[in-house]
Design an enzyme around this catalytic site. Structure first.
Site, mmCIF file in Angstrom:
data_model
loop_
_atom_site.group_PDB
_atom_site.id
_atom_site.type_symbol
_atom_site.label_atom_id
_atom_site.label_comp_id
_atom_site.label_asym_id
_atom_site.label_seq_id
_atom_site.Cartn_x
_atom_site.Cartn_y
_atom_site.Cartn_z
ATOM 1 N N ALA A 1 83.289 68.953 91.597
ATOM 2 C CA ALA A 1 83.291 69.819 90.416
ATOM 3 C C ALA A 1 82.419 71.019 90.764
ATOM 4 C CB ALA A 1 82.747 69.077 89.208
ATOM 5 N N THR B 1 74.271 73.385 86.655
ATOM 6 C CA THR B 1 75.069 72.364 87.305
ATOM 7 C C THR B 1 76.000 71.772 86.255
ATOM 8 O OG1 THR B 1 74.934 70.391 88.710
ATOM 9 C CG2 THR B 1 73.307 70.554 86.963
ATOM 10 N N ASN B 2 76.611 70.623 86.552
ATOM 11 C CA ASN B 2 77.480 69.971 85.566
ATOM 12 C C ASN B 2 77.349 68.460 85.713
ATOM 13 O OD1 ASN B 2 79.668 68.929 87.434
ATOM 14 N ND2 ASN B 2 79.746 71.111 87.919
ATOM 15 N N HIS B 3 78.061 67.738 84.867
ATOM 16 C CA HIS B 3 77.863 66.290 84.794
ATOM 17 C C HIS B 3 78.741 65.464 85.725
ATOM 18 C CE1 HIS B 3 75.695 66.858 80.812
ATOM 19 N NE2 HIS B 3 74.863 66.184 81.592
#
Ligand code: CTP
Ligand code: CA
Length: 228
Positions: free
Chosen positions: A100, A33-35
């Site tokens: 995102a 995943t991402n932030h």
């Protein structure tokens, strides 16, 4: 109280927003995943609702409260996000893609947790590209005929105007919004660069709540200018 007296600039519009990261599973207990915090997308959903629109928010995994009056759909992966968007974009008049979205997902999902086998060997992960949700929607008949106004966001680390202008054309959207300055993930404030076919304009540094209202007002003006 201010919102009470503000003209409902988006009355009669259906605004669909994507927000947050996606989560791409590797096995039942792991994934990539991402932030992305989802804050900008949630702020836009709230602002659009306050402007009188019907709002649908397709959200990746984030712990944020659903803005009042907004219909929220929770998803995990990019493919689920695309499916949720396609199921709801049919009567939307504005699509704002702030999510995102993970660019790649593991090529294979293991039904069972991947275990160490004691040899010290590490799993070799292969990736495949995820569908581009914004580009897919922007290519639809309703978007191309002007019934659906598409707005993209750009995550760029450098040469924002140049990269974001190219991205706007590549995605086939009339408006692309870039985050000015260093990493904005998780922050409560930001500054935005709005890029259209004529050029760019800056929304100076402010809270994401204020920027969201300004962006929604800007979109409302663009719709009005098109006679929507
Ligand atoms: N986007 C999307 N689906 C994807 C990737 C991106 O809908 N699979 C959307 C994002 O929500 C954003 C816009 O496309 O509105 C631009 O995303 P960004 O990550 O900046 O662009 P990419 O085309 O993925 O290119 P890169 O990450 O390589 O810069
Ligand atoms: Ca990307």
């Amino acid at each position: 109280l201010a919102a009470f007296f503000t003209p409902k600039r988006l009355q009669g519009q259906h605004v669909l927003v994507t927000a947050g990261p996606t989560f791409e599973a590797i096995d039942p207990v792991r994934g990539i995943t991402n932030h992305s915090s989802g804050k900008m997308g949630f702020a836009i959903a709230r602002a659009a609702r306050e402007a009188g629109a019907e709002v649908t928010l397709v959200a990746g995994p984030v712990h944020l409260a659903t803005p009042r009056g907004v219909a929220r759909v929770n998803v995990q992966s990019a493919r689920q996000m695309l499916e949720a968007v396609q199921a709801r974009v049919g009567d939307a008049s504005v699509f704002v893609a702030t999510a995102a979205v993970a660019d790649w997902r593991p090529a294979e999902f293991s039904d069972q947790k991947i275990k160490k086998d004691g040899s010290g060997d590490v799993p070799a992960l292969a990736f495949v590209e995820n569908p581009d949700i914004l580009a897919t929607v922007a290519q639809s008949e309703r978007a191309r005929s002007g019934q659906l106004y598409c707005v993209g966001f750009a995550a760029e680390s450098h040469d924002l105007l140049q990269h974001a202008s190219a991205k706007r054309k590549r995605k086939g959207v009339p408006l692309l919004v870039g985050n000015i300055g260093p990493a904005t993930f998780g922050k409560d404030d930001n500054a935005l660069l709005l890029i259209d076919e004529h050029g760019s304009k800056e929304l100076p540094h402010a809270s994401k709540a204020v920027l969201a209202r300004q962006l929604v007002e800007d979109i409302a003006q663009r719709l009005a200018a098109r006679g929507a």
